[in-house]
Enzyme design. Structure first.
Site: not given
Ligand code: GLU
Length: 413
Positions: A102, A218
């Protein structure tokens, strides 16, 4: 309690339940790598601002690191670590061959112009380009980042690498930039699929079922729209300006129109403004916490008035709330399952980028549906086997899958 403590407590509980090897717990209790960078940006007025940027690479046992980049004023290292851990777990839950990572930047994106945001996104990848890449670590959108920043990051990465075409360096791109159909709706669509499975389990009909959405970004809006398509009615929503209840219900598209015109959901025709607590505890069948972490406390849990919680956000429920919710026999589809549709379709986007051939919306959506409903079924079976709630069961499912990869690889050197 911060989000990372919460994440580690979830791991501990799962570990205890299946008497997980101490070494596996240790390997899962710290990220493999943490990278931090100061990101200098020349602002429109000529001044210099330095933003704090992060990339945490939590675990790569099952594949390259995968996970979004968050632009938010409250980002800190512990939050990014927690979110990176949950990414590793989510990828295992939907059984895609990826690990967890992340990124984040401490910034209030609403106070920056488009060109300042572009410089920030491009500076982020300039700083982290050595550790990010299609075979190493593949970022994606998260809170307050969109396809626009994904394009800028891909473009910067490509330019810094001798113009090498590298669509697989990042996912969540616009379709014209090598994005996947269904990626923009993926998180909410996945939440809707898992809530549908939960409703089947509880023998609740979705036709006429009442839905409350916390957050109007979203994930929550698409969860609302797909649940609507399955017959449910949205009766409450919130955004950063406040919460409303709509006793007669309303179409998500109408609330979106109102928000586009006025900047907020507040004041929507036929609604009344209420506190966050009143929204979360409103009588409904399905509650979708789709905003930020730490929303459902033990005190709020006591007053919950729903049958299913579908956690579209990451970490919305505090650990002390879980036993209260379990006692009330509310079926929780935990975040690591309910919002894993996003990363699942991100994976499918990366696959399409790698093969240079693109699937239709229905092909992509049905592949995700298969993985996520299987994830629900596997987790539900474990919850019955161990007689535990879905959060513990889903964590057990994921940890067992990561452990299997650890065992295959061993430790080297
Ligand atoms: N930010 C989204 C999550 O927390 C998607 C992460 C991704 O697609 O790699 O799952």
């Amino acid at each position: 309690m911060n989000a990372y403590d919460n994440a580690l407590r979830q791991l501990e509980k799962a570990a205890k339940l299946i008497k997980l090897d101490k070494e596996v717990v240790a390997r899962l209790s710290a990220p493999e790598k943490v990278a931090m960078a100061s990101l200098p940006v020349k602002m429109d007025d000529g001044s210099l601002q330095i933003f704090q940027g992060y990339r945490v690479q939590y675990n790569s046992a099952r594949g390259p690191y995968k996970g979004g980049i968050r632009f938010h004023p409250q980002v800190d290292l512990d939050e990014v670590k927690a979110l990176a851990f949950w990414m590793a777990i989510k990828c295992a839950v939907v059984d895609i061959p990826m690990g967890g990572g992340k990124g984040g930047v401490v910034v209030n994106p609403k106070s920056l112009s488009q060109s300042e945001l572009e410089k920030l996104a491009r500076t982020w990848i300039r700083s982290f380009r050595d550790i990010v890449g299609p075979e190493k670590d593949i970022p994606a959108p998260d809170v307050y980042t969109t396809g626009r920043e994904m394009t800028q990051i891909m473009d910067t990465f490509s330019k810094l690498n001798g113009n090498k075409y590298s669509p697989g360096v990042i996912t969540g791109k616009p379709i014209s930039m090598g994005g996947s159909l269904a990626r923009n709706v993926a998180t909410g669509l996945g939440t809707a699929y898992t809530v549908r499975e939960a409703a089947k389990t509880l023998k609740i009909k979705l036709k006429g079922a009442k839905v409350v959405l916390q957050g109007f970004g979203n994930a929550s809006t698409f969860a609302g729209e797909y649940l609507e398509k399955m017959g449910a009615i949205v009766v409450g929503v919130s955004d950063s300006k406040g919460s409303i209840l709509i006793p007669k219900g309303a179409k998500v598209s109408k609330i979106l129109e109102h928000k586009a015109k006025t900047g907020s959901v507040i004041g929507f025709a036929g609604s009344k403004k209420v506190s966050t607590e009143d929204l979360l505890t409103a009588k409904c069948d399905i509650l979708i916490p789709g905003a930020l972490e730490n929303q459902i406390t033990a005190a709020i849990a006591k007053k919950l008035n729903c049958k299913i919680i579908g956690e579209a956000a990451n970490g919305p429920t505090l650990p002390e709330a879980d036993p209260v919710i379990e006692k009330k026999k509310i079926l929780v589809v935990p975040d690591i399952l309910a919002n894993s549709g996003g990363v699942c379709i991100s994976y499918l986007e990366w696959v399409q980028n790698n093969m240079g051939y693109y699937w239709s919306f229905d092909e992509v959506a049905s592949k995700m549906e298969k993985n996520i409903t299987q994830g629900f079924k596997d987790a539900y079976a474990l919850s019955k086997k161990h007689k535990v709630d879905m959060r513990k069961a889903t964590m057990v499912l994921a940890v067992e899958r990561v452990m299997e990869a650890f065992n295959q690889k061993g430790i080297w050197p």
